[in-house]
Motif scaffolding. Structure first.
Motif, mmCIF file in Angstrom:
data_model
loop_
_atom_site.group_PDB
_atom_site.id
_atom_site.type_symbol
_atom_site.label_atom_id
_atom_site.label_comp_id
_atom_site.label_asym_id
_atom_site.label_seq_id
_atom_site.Cartn_x
_atom_site.Cartn_y
_atom_site.Cartn_z
ATOM 1 N N ASP A 1 0.830 -1.216 0.000
ATOM 2 C CA ASP A 1 0.000 0.000 0.000
ATOM 3 C C ASP A 1 0.865 1.267 0.000
ATOM 4 O O ASP A 1 0.472 2.278 -0.589
ATOM 5 N N VAL A 2 2.009 1.209 0.641
ATOM 6 C CA VAL A 2 2.915 2.373 0.653
ATOM 7 C C VAL A 2 3.423 2.629 -0.768
ATOM 8 O O VAL A 2 3.448 3.775 -1.234
ATOM 9 N N ASP A 3 3.800 1.561 -1.465
ATOM 10 C CA ASP A 3 4.297 1.719 -2.839
ATOM 11 C C ASP A 3 3.192 2.210 -3.775
ATOM 12 O O ASP A 3 3.429 3.071 -4.625
ATOM 13 N N VAL A 4 1.991 1.650 -3.615
ATOM 14 C CA VAL A 4 0.862 2.093 -4.450
ATOM 15 C C VAL A 4 0.586 3.573 -4.193
ATOM 16 O O VAL A 4 0.430 4.375 -5.123
ATOM 17 N N ALA A 5 0.536 3.952 -2.929
ATOM 18 C CA ALA A 5 0.241 5.349 -2.569
ATOM 19 C C ALA A 5 1.322 6.294 -3.085
ATOM 20 O O ALA A 5 1.022 7.387 -3.581
ATOM 21 N N THR A 6 2.580 5.867 -2.986
ATOM 22 C CA THR A 6 3.692 6.711 -3.451
ATOM 23 C C THR A 6 3.613 6.888 -4.968
ATOM 24 O O THR A 6 3.855 7.985 -5.488
ATOM 25 N N GLY B 1 -10.014 -0.246 -2.524
ATOM 26 C CA GLY B 1 -10.083 1.014 -3.255
ATOM 27 C C GLY B 1 -9.212 2.068 -2.603
ATOM 28 O O GLY B 1 -8.778 1.922 -1.456
ATOM 29 N N VAL B 2 -8.971 3.123 -3.360
ATOM 30 C CA VAL B 2 -8.311 4.304 -2.794
ATOM 31 C C VAL B 2 -9.437 5.187 -2.251
ATOM 32 O O VAL B 2 -10.309 5.618 -3.008
ATOM 33 N N GLY B 3 -9.442 5.403 -0.944
ATOM 34 C CA GLY B 3 -10.490 6.199 -0.319
ATOM 35 C C GLY B 3 -10.270 7.681 -0.564
ATOM 36 O O GLY B 3 -9.157 8.188 -0.405
ATOM 37 N N LEU B 4 -11.341 8.365 -0.979
ATOM 38 C CA LEU B 4 -11.275 9.806 -1.268
ATOM 39 C C LEU B 4 -12.423 10.499 -0.546
ATOM 40 O O LEU B 4 -13.467 9.876 -0.311
ATOM 41 N N ALA C 1 -3.832 6.820 -12.714
ATOM 42 C CA ALA C 1 -2.559 6.403 -12.098
ATOM 43 C C ALA C 1 -2.552 4.899 -11.843
ATOM 44 O O ALA C 1 -1.554 4.218 -12.096
ATOM 45 N N ILE C 2 -3.685 4.362 -11.376
ATOM 46 C CA ILE C 2 -3.772 2.910 -11.121
ATOM 47 C C ILE C 2 -3.619 2.140 -12.437
ATOM 48 O O ILE C 2 -2.860 1.157 -12.512
ATOM 49 N N ARG C 3 -4.308 2.600 -13.498
ATOM 50 C CA ARG C 3 -4.195 1.917 -14.794
ATOM 51 C C ARG C 3 -2.755 1.908 -15.276
ATOM 52 O O ARG C 3 -2.237 0.887 -15.719
#
Ligand code: GLU
Length: 271
Positions: free
Chosen positions: A58-63, A220-223, A236-238
């Motif tokens: 999750d840290v890598d995805v978020a970064t 999911g990425v919470g917004l 960005a996810i794609r």
């Protein structure tokens, strides 16, 4: 001895006041940097290490996502986002977004928005190495440990083991001691999280995953609700999947625990 104690105390006071200054104003949301909510105690997914760095899938995805939004890693402030506090952190504007093993569901969508999903996990049980794997029916006879505000706890109550004795804590790591000393029979949450605990050096030979796929958990990425970031985060996810970064993050963070991840899921959370 006295002196050393006094200087240790002074150092602590200094650290505390520096931390208080850094946290003043409730994070960086809206400032020069970006504040992202993650878990701090889930090895493989997101862990704050003793030297104060952060590591995990999750840290890598978020970064990566922050990078696509124009933020360098040193502009990121990491905020702990325990399961029960995620909606509140987003609603109060304490964080810009959350990447914290955060399952997309209808109830949460009343309060927050999601981008993604970017990962598919399944709920499972972590049991002691010598214990027998229960069949799904028999889970009702167990004492389970899970976390308040998680889908893991609500799935137990509303779905697969309504009669089980469920103890709820604030974080999953708090359940591990109870599992080790026999106070509970199993820790239940996503297999992605459980695999990380089982593989930790201090837990070698102690625990195993039951291997039951008790639910589908799409992370999911919470917004914040009505955030204008959703399209950019989905892009960005794609891109993270297409350019091979997603697979690399899986291999580097979850590979050591022997976790076999599902393929990257299709994005469903669009405007
Ligand atoms: N993915 C589940 C949830 O969002 C369990 C893991 C967690 O609590 O973060 O509730």
């Amino acid at each position: 001895m006295r002196l050393r104690k006094a200087s240790a105390l002074a150092a602590t006071v200094l650290t505390l006041s520096l931390t208080a200054t850094a946290c003043g104003g409730g994070g960086d949301a809206g400032g020069d940097g970006i504040t992202i909510g993650i878990k701090f105690d889930q090895p493989g997914m997101a862990l704050k290490t003793p030297d104060g760095t952060y590591e995990g899938f999750d840290v890598d995805v978020a970064t990566y996502i922050a990078g696509e939004l124009g933020y360098e890693p040193d502009q990121i402030t990491w905020e702990e986002a325990p399961s029960a506090e995620r909606e509140t952190l987003l609603q109060r504007g304490d964080v810009d977004f959350i990447v914290a093993t955060y399952s997309i569901n209808e109830e949460r969508k009343q309060q927050v928005d999601f981008a993604g999903p970017y990962f598919l996990a399944h709920q499972d049980l972590l049991i002691r190495e010598d214990d027998e794997v229960p069949d799904v029916e028999a889970i009702n006879d167990l004492t389970l440990c899970s976390v308040t505000g998680s889908t893991s706890a609500s799935n137990v109550k509303e779905d697969f083991a309504p009669d089980a004795n469920l103890r709820e804590f604030g974080t999953y790591s708090e359940c591990l001691t109870g599992l080790e000393n026999g106070a509970v029979d199993a820790l239940t949450t996503d297999d992605s999280i459980l695999a990380g605990y089982a593989a930790q050096e201090q837990n070698q030979g102690k625990f195993k995953l039951a291997g039951l796929e008790l639910s589908d958990e799409f992370y999911g990425v919470g917004l914040p609700k009505d955030s204008d970031l959703r399209d950019q985060v989905n892009d960005a996810i794609r891109q993270m999947v297409d350019d091979g970064s997603w697979q690399r993050f899986v291999d580097e963070n979850l590979g050591p625990a022997g976790y076999e991840a599902e393929p990257a899921p299709e994005i469903t959370e669009t405007d």
